[in-house]
Design a protein around this motif. Sequence first.
Motif: not given
Length: 288
Positions: A184-187, A192-195, A211-220
């Motif tokens: 889970n790429f937390v952006t 941390g990592m930018p969106t 591998s499976r992967w996903e993104v958690t995108a925090i923001g507006r």
Amino acid sequence: MTHDKAIVTCALTGVLTNPKQHPVPVTPEELARAARQARDAGASVVHVHFRRQEPGMGFLPSWEPEVAIAVREAIRAECPELIFNMTTGVVGDDISGPVACMRAIRPEIAACNAGSLNYLKAKSDGTWAWPPMVFDNPVDKVKAFLDVMAECGTAPEFECFDLGIVRSVGLFVDVGLARHPHYNFVTGVASGMPTDPDLLPFLLKYIKPGSRWEVTAIGREEIWAIHRRTAELGGDLRTGLEDTFYLPDGSRADSNGRLIEALVASAREVGREIASPAEARQRMHLAV
């Protein structure tokens, strides 16, 4: 573009969001209703934080096993097919709270924060938004969580806040701490990592093949570009009131269901179909 079906996760509530200010669910009944709305919109997984249940205290986390059981049972009664993903994040070396909850409910998936991060945010006036802190996840702590997950039959979802943590997950596999890593790429965390959609192809060079992967995108509303790019590149998808309160048009979301509807629509625009809970279990190597 990939034609593999996307697994959609709804992050229902988060750790500290105040329900007096935002429409986040807190009680078991509220979480179950939110889970149903997310399922009806296309989610196969719900990522759950537990909150204190005393009046006026719902903005604080809870590690009481009784609360975890009540939340799990309410969601199971409303949506028995959904996959339950439990948070484990704590600062410090005392992990007894999340461990007790994990043993009480034996979730199918649990978040495993895979490395440490200076957790920082600055305000526009040049001061810290909160006192600088370290979200500490040393290897001994990660291993302790992974041992309990193995005991409970729980699959880890590795939360990665920067490239070094992504690479560390591969090392966990190399030394036998993990199999079938789910990244889970937390952006969007300021330190941390930018969106940034352009970051994803680079990150994908450093995950274990297959591998499976996903993104958690925090923001507006700016997060929706990285959601679309995730769908284009074959990743799994996640959103919810833990991560954002904003729809692609910049309007505020009044429910988790509205966010999942927007996420599913974005995926379908680029040719991705959505996995059912049964299909998600198979793809994620979960017990059926």
